[in-house]
Design a protein around this motif. Structure first.
Motif, PDB file in Angstrom:
ATOM      1  N   SER A 260       0.741  -1.246  -0.115  1.00 55.51           N
ATOM      2  CA  SER A 260       0.140  -0.069   0.008  1.00 55.51           C
ATOM      3  C   SER A 260       0.944   1.230  -0.097  1.00 55.51           C
ATOM      4  O   SER A 260       0.564   2.298  -0.615  1.00 55.51           O
TER       5      SER A 260
ATOM      6  N   ASP B 263      -5.770  -2.085  -4.762  1.00 53.40           N
ATOM      7  CA  ASP B 263      -5.069  -2.376  -3.814  1.00 53.40           C
ATOM      8  C   ASP B 263      -5.992  -3.116  -2.666  1.00 53.40           C
ATOM      9  O   ASP B 263      -6.939  -2.715  -2.187  1.00 53.40           O
ATOM     10  N   GLU B 264      -6.124  -4.327  -3.006  1.00 52.74           N
ATOM     11  CA  GLU B 264      -7.054  -5.380  -2.235  1.00 52.74           C
ATOM     12  C   GLU B 264      -8.342  -5.034  -2.651  1.00 52.74           C
ATOM     13  O   GLU B 264      -9.195  -4.761  -1.698  1.00 52.74           O
TER      14      GLU B 264
END
Ligand SMILES: Nc1ncnc2c1ncn2[C@@H]1O[C@H](COP(=O)(O)OP(=O)(O)OP(=O)(O)O)[C@@H](O)[C@H]1O
Ligand SMILES: [Mg+2]
Length: 293
Positions: A44, A155-156
């Motif tokens: 991240s 991101d996820e």
């Protein structure tokens, strides 16, 4: 092919803590790159640096050939982002929030928005504070996928989605890929990465430790082989490159180093092969191997 993302020796410190020590990788046009690593490894932080949210302490980071910090405004006109914990304005409806993000971006496709709301089965009339985690995530995804971008930083993105919605997400990403879009996909759902990614970048403690196509990465590791031989196969156990040897009746099972297969198969042939089965390692196996040392 052009480099859409180019990161070289990226560094980022938080006080004395070195969150990113040496991160280098590229994402080419039309490529889906999986970005994986354990909790706290710097995924991240890398993505937030690419977004121009935080400022790097060293190295270079470019998107579309432009500097991610200085040129972030221009970059954002061609970029979509989905975090794993979409937070929304509680009193606005999901639909209003999606529209707002689309206006901010500029290149909104309202027909696609309707299509995605339908596909992800979102009720856009509910206030955001009443959405479940999965539904908040859907709002973020729909907003990001309803605009025409060249690069998608995810991101996820499927954190909290159920398996049906996960499948919808995968289909939509495949479509973007076919349209020639570039995608950086960070995810702990390794089957998702395995299915979608052309290449994988593995990060550990702020450093990229492995990069390559799944095929290349698999070559570095072991396949699981199941064998049934006519003659006693105990001689296989001590061959070079044979690991985790187990036996059940006439069947033996072991993992084999790719670069020792010649010798192993020669010995198996000498014993008389009745049955052979070989399963390549999954991305999950590769990941585990990396992190368990
Ligand atoms: N603003 C911050 N201040 C201090 N430390 C931070 C900050 N942001 C991140 N870190 C630290 O940097 C490291 C990397 O965090 P990051 O969020 O990039 O990890 P990640 O790979 O995304 O992990 P996860 O899989 O859990 O999402 C962690 O040790 C984290 O605690
Ligand atoms: Mg993270």
């Amino acid at each position: 092919m052009t480099e859409i993302i180019k990161v070289e020796h990226l560094k980022k410190n938080f006080g004395k803590f070195e969150a990113l020590k040496d991160v280098s990788f590229t994402v080419d046009s039309g490529e889906v790159v999986g970005f994986i690593g354990p909790n706290g490894s710097g995924k991240s932080t890398t993505i937030r640096t690419l977004l121009g949210i935080i400022r790097k302490d060293g190295g270079t980071a470019q998107i579309f050939g432009q500097d991610v910090w200085k040129d972030s405004l221009a970059i954002h006109q061609r970029l979509s982002y989905v975090p794993g914990d979409v937070s929304l304005w509680g009193n606005l409806t999901g639909g209003a929030i999606i529209d707002f993000f689309m206006k901010l971006h500029g290149k909104g496709d309202y027909a696609k928005k309707e299509y995605l709301i339908d596909r992800f089965e979102l009720d856009p009339k509910k206030k955001a504070k009443n959405y479940s985690k999965g539904n908040r995530q859907k709002v973020g995804l729909i907003a990001a996928l309803s605009v025409d971008s060249d690069l998608y930083l995810l991101d996820e993105p499927t954190a909290g989605l159920d398996p049906l919605m996960e499948a919808v997400f995968q289909e939509e990403v495949q479509k973007l890929k076919q349209e020639g879009k570039s995608i950086l996909l960070s995810s702990h759902i390794l089957s998702e990465v395995e299915r979608l990614a052309d290449r994988v970048v593995i990060i550990r403690q702020g450093k990229v430790v492995e990069e390559g196509s799944l095929k290349e990465l698999r070559h570095l590791t072991r396949s699981v082989i199941t064998l049934e031989t006519r003659n006693d196969s105990s001689s296989l156990e001590n061959l070079e490159g044979v690991h985790d040897f187990t036996r059940q009746g006439n069947e033996v099972r072991f993992s084999a180093d790719s670069n020792q297969l010649d010798g192993i198969l020669a010995e198996a042939a000498r014993l008389g092969v009745k049955k052979i089965e070989s399963v390549p390692p999954t991305l999950e196996d590769l990941f585990m191997r990396h992190y368990k040392g």
